[in-house]
Design an enzyme around this catalytic site. Structure first.
Site, PDB file in Angstrom:
ATOM      1  N   ARG A  13       1.383  -0.942   0.222  1.00 37.26           N
ATOM      2  CA  ARG A  13      -0.652   0.328   0.047  1.00 37.26           C
ATOM      3  C   ARG A  13       1.061   1.020   0.245  1.00 37.26           C
ATOM      4  O   ARG A  13       0.768   1.730  -1.159  1.00 37.26           O
ATOM      5  CB  ARG A  13      -0.355  -0.373   1.773  1.00 37.26           C
ATOM      6  CG  ARG A  13      -2.265   0.908   1.137  1.00 37.26           C
ATOM      7  CD  ARG A  13      -1.799   2.667   1.357  1.00 37.26           C
ATOM      8  NE  ARG A  13      -1.442   3.031   2.685  1.00 37.26           N
ATOM      9  CZ  ARG A  13      -0.867   3.811   3.588  1.00 37.26           C
ATOM     10  NH1 ARG A  13      -0.289   4.727   2.658  1.00 37.26           N
ATOM     11  NH2 ARG A  13       0.088   3.702   4.636  1.00 37.26           N
ATOM     12  N   ASP A  14       2.165   1.554   0.596  1.00 42.66           N
ATOM     13  CA  ASP A  14       2.948   2.780   1.114  1.00 42.66           C
ATOM     14  C   ASP A  14       3.744   2.553  -0.172  1.00 42.66           C
ATOM     15  O   ASP A  14       4.313   3.753  -0.060  1.00 42.66           O
ATOM     16  CB  ASP A  14       2.956   2.938   2.897  1.00 42.66           C
ATOM     17  CG  ASP A  14       3.220   4.513   3.025  1.00 42.66           C
ATOM     18  OD1 ASP A  14       3.130   5.150   2.158  1.00 42.66           O
ATOM     19  OD2 ASP A  14       3.458   4.306   3.774  1.00 42.66           O
ATOM     20  N   HIS A 205       6.049   4.826  12.416  1.00 40.39           N
ATOM     21  CA  HIS A 205       5.688   4.432  10.534  1.00 40.39           C
ATOM     22  C   HIS A 205       6.778   5.404  10.452  1.00 40.39           C
ATOM     23  O   HIS A 205       6.573   6.803   9.105  1.00 40.39           O
ATOM     24  CB  HIS A 205       4.633   5.336  10.228  1.00 40.39           C
ATOM     25  CG  HIS A 205       3.810   4.381   9.245  1.00 40.39           C
ATOM     26  ND1 HIS A 205       3.296   3.509   8.205  1.00 40.39           N
ATOM     27  CD2 HIS A 205       4.539   5.931   8.305  1.00 40.39           C
ATOM     28  CE1 HIS A 205       3.411   4.590   6.741  1.00 40.39           C
ATOM     29  NE2 HIS A 205       3.802   5.606   6.987  1.00 40.39           N
ATOM     30  N   HIS A 207       9.388   7.041   7.412  1.00 48.60           N
ATOM     31  CA  HIS A 207       9.712   7.640   6.152  1.00 48.60           C
ATOM     32  C   HIS A 207      11.912   7.238   5.965  1.00 48.60           C
ATOM     33  O   HIS A 207      11.984   8.387   7.678  1.00 48.60           O
ATOM     34  CB  HIS A 207       9.172   8.296   5.220  1.00 48.60           C
ATOM     35  CG  HIS A 207       7.768   7.962   4.938  1.00 48.60           C
ATOM     36  ND1 HIS A 207       7.464   7.465   3.734  1.00 48.60           N
ATOM     37  CD2 HIS A 207       6.922   7.889   5.169  1.00 48.60           C
ATOM     38  CE1 HIS A 207       5.969   7.018   3.587  1.00 48.60           C
ATOM     39  NE2 HIS A 207       5.731   6.669   5.069  1.00 48.60           N
ATOM     40  N   CYS A 238       4.941   9.062  -0.657  1.00 48.82           N
ATOM     41  CA  CYS A 238       3.459   9.479   0.028  1.00 48.82           C
ATOM     42  C   CYS A 238       2.653  10.510  -1.378  1.00 48.82           C
ATOM     43  O   CYS A 238       3.631  11.099  -1.566  1.00 48.82           O
ATOM     44  CB  CYS A 238       3.119  10.580   0.998  1.00 48.82           C
ATOM     45  SG  CYS A 238       1.217  10.854   0.999  1.00 48.82           S
ATOM     46  N   ASN A 247       9.788   4.719   2.347  1.00 47.22           N
ATOM     47  CA  ASN A 247       9.477   3.783   3.266  1.00 47.22           C
ATOM     48  C   ASN A 247      10.829   3.466   3.780  1.00 47.22           C
ATOM     49  O   ASN A 247      11.184   2.941   3.138  1.00 47.22           O
ATOM     50  CB  ASN A 247       8.251   2.938   3.723  1.00 47.22           C
ATOM     51  CG  ASN A 247       7.101   3.552   3.196  1.00 47.22           C
ATOM     52  OD1 ASN A 247       6.421   3.715   4.652  1.00 47.22           O
ATOM     53  ND2 ASN A 247       6.605   3.610   2.112  1.00 47.22           N
TER      54      ASN A 247
END
Ligand code: HMG
Ligand code: MG
Length: 284
Positions: A13-14, A205, A207, A238, A247
């Site tokens: 996803r990310d 979370h 990056h 993002c 990430n």
């Protein structure tokens, strides 16, 4: 026995949401199936956002329909509003995530809402998800720095975290969206958030834009966090955060955690296969 630290895999996803070139659905499914075999407990595979905003995630329902679901693995999806939740339920996501921000500039750019508007929009989503038996995770973006508003006050992150906690999020993931956090700014942010939400319900979370994500994970471990989001092969970023590429790579987090004496429960050989697949998908 070594203490368990969980890596929540967000690459499908990310990671993939940010890829400009079209990635075939079959390739996404193959990546998720490999990650399932690597031993993750939770994998974020889908995003039921507007396909006009994030075209790369338009095939999320098909991904959820065609992956080989492994026993005990929770396949997660982002749901920004009721429409997203309805799509996630129809696609049989195992859990969903609402995602807000601690800075107004990013909230507007990412979900076209102020922070207050977004929280008002999330409340019925969380309510309906719980009624449907789906655990709800909460994200907060820009926990130390925002690409539009500059440094984020730790108190603002704590305030949003408390509101997501009150909505019943089982865990709140703290996003250093543009990877500009430092061990000092992450520690200050965590000190504020920990006054409102215990470490057992927080995740990091981070990056890796500036190469500090592993150092930021280490300081978070010292503060008691035991869940970290990461993307295999260092995929992603993002689309609404300029400069957010990358990430933190799952395999790097795994290696660092093992070196620090923690157990991740992951099969490192399968993980490396996944990392190679991910890098091939982004053309590296
Ligand atoms: P909006 O334009 O304000 O929404 O967007 P709207 O309600 O006015 O609807 C506009 C159109 O979108 C309508 O279609 C809706 O039906 C449709 P039209 O009538 O124009 O044809 N629509 C939807 N379609 C499918 N699924 C939906 C949906 N909702 C509306 N769920 C909205 C508001 C939230 C929808 C939009 O801003 C959006 O989709 N944003 C998502 C942005 C995004 O996905 N960003 C990346 C994820 S966040 C992230 O990566 C950060 C994180 O990793 C943590 C970190 O690193 O910090 C989590
Ligand atoms: Mg992110």
């Amino acid at each position: 026995m070594a203490e368990f630290v969980e890596i929540f895999e967000v690459g499908p996803r990310d990671g993939l949401q940010n890829e400009k070139r079209h990635i075939p659905t079959a390739d996404k499914i193959a990546l998720v199936d490999c990650l399932s075999a690597a031993g993750f407990r939770r994998i974020e595979v889908a995003s039921f956002v507007s396909p006009k905003w994030v075209p790369q995630m338009a095939d999320s329902a098909e991904v959820l329909a065609r992956i080989a679901r492994a026993e005990g693995v929770s396949y997660a999806a982002l749901t920004p509003n009721m429409k997203g939740l309805e799509r996630a339920i129809a696609a049989r996501a195992d859990e969903v995530a609402i995602f807000g921000a601690a800075s107004e500039g990013f909230s507007k750019a990412n979900i076209n809402a102020t922070i207050d508007e977004s929280l008002a929009r999330f409340a019925p989503v969380a309510e309906a998800a719980k009624a449907a038996g789906l655990p709800v995770r909460g994200y907060i973006s820009c926990v130390t720095d925002c690409p539009y508003d500059g440094p984020t006050p730790p108190q603002k992150v704590a305030e949003v975290a408390a509101k997501l906690d009150a909505m019943g999020c089982y865990e709140i993931s703290l996003g250093d969206t543009i990877g500009q956090g430092t061990p000092d700014s992450i520690a200050a942010m965590l000190d504020a958030v920990l006054c409102m939400v215990p470490a057992e319900r927080l995740a990091g979370h981070y990056h890796d834009t500036a190469g500090r994500a592993l150092a930021n994970i280490e300081v978070s471990l010292e503060k008691g966090l035991r869940v970290f989001d990461a993307a295999v092969g260092g995929l992603g970023g993002c689309p609404y955060a300029p400069g957010a590429a990358g990430n933190v790579a799952t395999e790097g987090v795994h290696d660092r955690l093992v070196a620090l004496g923690y157990d991740t429960g992951l099969d490192s050989a399968v993980l490396l296969q996944g990392a190679a697949m991910a890098r091939a998908m982004r053309g590296q």
